[in-house]
Design a protein around this motif. Structure first.
Motif, PDB file in Angstrom:
ATOM      1  N   SER A 224       0.814  -1.214   0.000  1.00  0.00           N
ATOM      2  CA  SER A 224       0.000   0.000   0.000  1.00  0.00           C
ATOM      3  C   SER A 224       0.849   1.266   0.000  1.00  0.00           C
ATOM      4  O   SER A 224       2.024   1.255   0.363  1.00  0.00           O
ATOM      5  CB  SER A 224      -0.942   0.018   1.209  1.00  0.00           C
ATOM      6  OG  SER A 224      -0.215  -0.014   2.411  1.00  0.00           O
ATOM      7  N   VAL A 225       0.207   2.360  -0.423  1.00  0.00           N
ATOM      8  CA  VAL A 225       0.814   3.689  -0.427  1.00  0.00           C
ATOM      9  C   VAL A 225       0.066   4.531   0.590  1.00  0.00           C
ATOM     10  O   VAL A 225      -1.168   4.621   0.551  1.00  0.00           O
ATOM     11  CB  VAL A 225       0.699   4.336  -1.827  1.00  0.00           C
ATOM     12  CG1 VAL A 225       1.205   5.765  -1.799  1.00  0.00           C
ATOM     13  CG2 VAL A 225       1.454   3.513  -2.855  1.00  0.00           C
ATOM     14  N   LYS A 226       0.785   5.143   1.510  1.00  0.00           N
ATOM     15  CA  LYS A 226       0.145   5.935   2.563  1.00  0.00           C
ATOM     16  C   LYS A 226      -0.173   7.334   2.039  1.00  0.00           C
ATOM     17  O   LYS A 226       0.682   8.013   1.486  1.00  0.00           O
ATOM     18  CB  LYS A 226       1.050   6.022   3.796  1.00  0.00           C
ATOM     19  CG  LYS A 226       1.238   4.694   4.502  1.00  0.00           C
ATOM     20  CD  LYS A 226       1.945   4.869   5.833  1.00  0.00           C
ATOM     21  CE  LYS A 226       2.191   3.524   6.501  1.00  0.00           C
ATOM     22  NZ  LYS A 226       0.963   2.771   6.728  1.00  0.00           N
ATOM     23  N   VAL A 227      -1.450   7.727   2.235  1.00  0.00           N
ATOM     24  CA  VAL A 227      -1.880   9.078   1.869  1.00  0.00           C
ATOM     25  C   VAL A 227      -2.627   9.670   3.063  1.00  0.00           C
ATOM     26  O   VAL A 227      -2.598   9.127   4.162  1.00  0.00           O
ATOM     27  CB  VAL A 227      -2.769   9.054   0.606  1.00  0.00           C
ATOM     28  CG1 VAL A 227      -1.962   8.622  -0.605  1.00  0.00           C
ATOM     29  CG2 VAL A 227      -3.983   8.159   0.780  1.00  0.00           C
TER      30      VAL A 227
ATOM     31  N   ARG B 141      -6.720   6.370   3.899  1.00  0.00           N
ATOM     32  CA  ARG B 141      -5.404   6.406   4.555  1.00  0.00           C
ATOM     33  C   ARG B 141      -4.350   5.643   3.768  1.00  0.00           C
ATOM     34  O   ARG B 141      -3.196   6.034   3.725  1.00  0.00           O
ATOM     35  CB  ARG B 141      -5.523   5.804   5.960  1.00  0.00           C
ATOM     36  CG  ARG B 141      -6.384   6.628   6.901  1.00  0.00           C
ATOM     37  CD  ARG B 141      -5.734   7.958   7.196  1.00  0.00           C
ATOM     38  NE  ARG B 141      -6.587   8.809   8.015  1.00  0.00           N
ATOM     39  CZ  ARG B 141      -6.312  10.058   8.335  1.00  0.00           C
ATOM     40  NH1 ARG B 141      -5.216  10.620   7.880  1.00  0.00           N
ATOM     41  NH2 ARG B 141      -7.139  10.766   9.074  1.00  0.00           N
ATOM     42  N   ASN B 142      -4.750   4.525   3.171  1.00  0.00           N
ATOM     43  CA  ASN B 142      -3.827   3.715   2.391  1.00  0.00           C
ATOM     44  C   ASN B 142      -4.472   3.393   1.045  1.00  0.00           C
ATOM     45  O   ASN B 142      -5.663   3.099   0.982  1.00  0.00           O
ATOM     46  CB  ASN B 142      -3.495   2.404   3.104  1.00  0.00           C
ATOM     47  CG  ASN B 142      -2.692   2.630   4.363  1.00  0.00           C
ATOM     48  OD1 ASN B 142      -1.691   3.321   4.342  1.00  0.00           O
ATOM     49  ND2 ASN B 142      -3.149   2.075   5.470  1.00  0.00           N
TER      50      ASN B 142
ATOM     51  N   LYS C 272       7.881   4.341  -8.422  1.00  0.00           N
ATOM     52  CA  LYS C 272       8.885   4.488  -7.374  1.00  0.00           C
ATOM     53  C   LYS C 272      10.295   4.480  -7.957  1.00  0.00           C
ATOM     54  O   LYS C 272      11.177   5.219  -7.511  1.00  0.00           O
ATOM     55  CB  LYS C 272       8.754   3.349  -6.345  1.00  0.00           C
ATOM     56  CG  LYS C 272       7.484   3.396  -5.509  1.00  0.00           C
ATOM     57  CD  LYS C 272       7.374   2.153  -4.636  1.00  0.00           C
ATOM     58  CE  LYS C 272       6.051   2.093  -3.888  1.00  0.00           C
ATOM     59  NZ  LYS C 272       5.888   0.833  -3.126  1.00  0.00           N
TER      60      LYS C 272
ATOM     61  N   ALA D 136      -2.121   8.864  -5.995  1.00  0.00           N
ATOM     62  CA  ALA D 136      -1.742   8.370  -4.669  1.00  0.00           C
ATOM     63  C   ALA D 136      -0.238   8.483  -4.458  1.00  0.00           C
ATOM     64  O   ALA D 136       0.222   8.905  -3.388  1.00  0.00           O
ATOM     65  CB  ALA D 136      -2.194   6.922  -4.494  1.00  0.00           C
ATOM     66  N   MET D 137       0.547   8.120  -5.476  1.00  0.00           N
ATOM     67  CA  MET D 137       2.003   8.226  -5.356  1.00  0.00           C
ATOM     68  C   MET D 137       2.427   9.684  -5.243  1.00  0.00           C
ATOM     69  O   MET D 137       3.336  10.030  -4.478  1.00  0.00           O
ATOM     70  CB  MET D 137       2.688   7.573  -6.552  1.00  0.00           C
ATOM     71  CG  MET D 137       2.803   6.059  -6.456  1.00  0.00           C
ATOM     72  SD  MET D 137       3.764   5.501  -5.019  1.00  0.00           S
ATOM     73  CE  MET D 137       5.343   6.291  -5.338  1.00  0.00           C
TER      74      MET D 137
ATOM     75  N   HIS E 147       1.578  10.819  -1.726  1.00  0.00           N
ATOM     76  CA  HIS E 147       2.502  10.137  -0.816  1.00  0.00           C
ATOM     77  C   HIS E 147       3.878  10.819  -0.811  1.00  0.00           C
ATOM     78  O   HIS E 147       4.442  11.118   0.257  1.00  0.00           O
ATOM     79  CB  HIS E 147       2.634   8.677  -1.249  1.00  0.00           C
ATOM     80  CG  HIS E 147       3.686   7.905  -0.512  1.00  0.00           C
ATOM     81  ND1 HIS E 147       3.542   7.502   0.797  1.00  0.00           N
ATOM     82  CD2 HIS E 147       4.910   7.465  -0.911  1.00  0.00           C
ATOM     83  CE1 HIS E 147       4.629   6.851   1.183  1.00  0.00           C
ATOM     84  NE2 HIS E 147       5.465   6.813   0.169  1.00  0.00           N
TER      85      HIS E 147
ATOM     86  N   LYS F  96       5.685  13.098   2.201  1.00  0.00           N
ATOM     87  CA  LYS F  96       7.008  12.701   2.699  1.00  0.00           C
ATOM     88  C   LYS F  96       8.085  13.732   2.340  1.00  0.00           C
ATOM     89  O   LYS F  96       9.268  13.500   2.587  1.00  0.00           O
ATOM     90  CB  LYS F  96       7.388  11.326   2.140  1.00  0.00           C
ATOM     91  CG  LYS F  96       6.585  10.179   2.747  1.00  0.00           C
ATOM     92  CD  LYS F  96       6.959   8.848   2.121  1.00  0.00           C
ATOM     93  CE  LYS F  96       8.357   8.399   2.512  1.00  0.00           C
ATOM     94  NZ  LYS F  96       8.469   7.992   3.911  1.00  0.00           N
TER      95      LYS F  96
ATOM     96  N   MET G  18      -8.048  11.654  -1.315  1.00  0.00           N
ATOM     97  CA  MET G  18      -6.796  11.387  -0.601  1.00  0.00           C
ATOM     98  C   MET G  18      -6.376  12.512   0.332  1.00  0.00           C
ATOM     99  O   MET G  18      -5.537  12.305   1.207  1.00  0.00           O
ATOM    100  CB  MET G  18      -5.669  11.142  -1.616  1.00  0.00           C
ATOM    101  CG  MET G  18      -5.923   9.937  -2.483  1.00  0.00           C
ATOM    102  SD  MET G  18      -4.724   9.813  -3.808  1.00  0.00           S
ATOM    103  CE  MET G  18      -5.627   8.796  -4.956  1.00  0.00           C
TER     104      MET G  18
END
Length: 319
Positions: A100-103, A108-109, A125, A146-147, A150, A154, A198
């Motif tokens: 999963s990707v955290k958002v 949330r994921n 990635k 989503a990426m 994310h 970060k 998101m």
């Protein structure tokens, strides 16, 4: 007549209600999908039926246990797992769904729902330029978004830029009512919809006001160099070759770009060839660029969408 086969699986007791689902809905879905009988007593699942069906059910329950242990098992996850195993019985279901990707925001994921989606996320990635090509409903734009969110959260990128060609209006929007925002918003609404799932609306509005998130037609990208940015070009099948070259040469330092499109839904005049089709031929030999091709098997919308896409593919082949 074949003899009934049975298997017993022991599961840590606190996980059992999660695997069974609310009102045993997950259990009923498994019974229906694999045509098996499943009895639960204490910490044991007893599965009976045709041997091949029982073994499939055992494998899926093992995957559901892995997901439950990570706190990632949902009704949607069970449905995704069943759909994936229907396509490929040997697939590592939990390995795909747990990547999963955290958002932020309501979601949330964000998890891939097919092996191809997992490959797509990994490509984003690993590479600074990725093309996601395939039919509607395969998650191309949503996963790219989503990426982007994310990496922004970060602090890997400083901005998110979302763009698409306003080809339905010929990129000549002057005849439409309202100011420039009113003119272009209908064409960019799908990008906002993905973003709002998101991040909360107030957060998005504040970031848009500060120009940290920018949503604009492709024509607005001309003459710019985009550094420290995550850039998504959506509906890229409707770019001309010149527009595609213009967009790709905007990529600046410490930036990533994802280009998404469906080459079966091109709205360009017949005299113009899609820049997305041409770019596959032009850039296919560059190792640092990722091309991920989706098919109707990767459609994760309503099950009818997959059937509709399949029917259109058959029709086009007949033509």
């Amino acid at each position: 007549m074949s003899r009934e086969y049975s298997e017993i699986i022991s599961i840590h007791h606190p996980l059992i209600p999660v695997i069974l689902g609310s009102g045993d809905q997950h259990l009923r879905a498994l019974k229906s999908a694999f045509n098996v009988n499943i009895a639960v007593m204490g910490d044991e699942f007893t599965i009976k039926g045709d041997k091949a069906d029982v073994l499939k059910a055992v494998r899926l329950i093992d995957h559901l246990r892995e997901m439950a242990m990570k706190g990632e098992l949902t009704e949607a996850g069970v449905n995704d797992a069943l759909r994936m195993m229907d396509d490929d019985q040997e697939i590592d279901v939990s390995g795909v769904l747990l990547d999963s990707v955290k958002v932020a925001g309501r979601t949330r994921n964000v998890s891939p729902k097919s092996p191809r989606q997992k490959e797509y996320l990994q490509a984003i990635k690993d590479k600074d330029l990725v093309f996601g090509i395939g039919p509607a409903g395969t998650g191309k734009t949503y996963l790219a978004m989503a990426m982007g969110v994310h990496l922004f959260l970060k602090k890997k990128v400083a901005r998110i830029i979302l763009t698409r060609p306003a080809v339905e209006a010929g990129e000549n929007l002057g005849f439409l009512p309202g100011d420039i925002a009113d003119k272009i918003n209908p064409y960019l609404r799908p990008l906002y919809d993905a973003l709002y799932s998101m991040m909360n609306i107030e957060q998005v509005a504040a970031l848009v006001e500060k120009n940290i998130i920018e949503v604009a037609p492709l024509a607005f990208m001309r003459g710019r160099t985009l550094n420290d940015s995550f850039i998504i070009l959506d509906e890229a099948q409707n770019t001309t070759s010149e527009q595609m070259k213009m967009f790709l040469t905007r990529l600046g330092f410490r930036s990533k770009a994802v280009v998404t499109g469906d080459i079966t839904q091109i709205d360009l005049p017949s005299s113009k060839k899609s820049g997305l089709i041409l770019v596959r031929e032009i850039l296919k030999g560059i190792n640092d660029i990722g091309f991920v091709e989706f098919s109707q098997k990767d459609v994760v919308r309503h099950s009818l969408v997959q059937k509709i896409i399949q029917a259109y593919e058959v029709f086009e082949e007949k033509k």
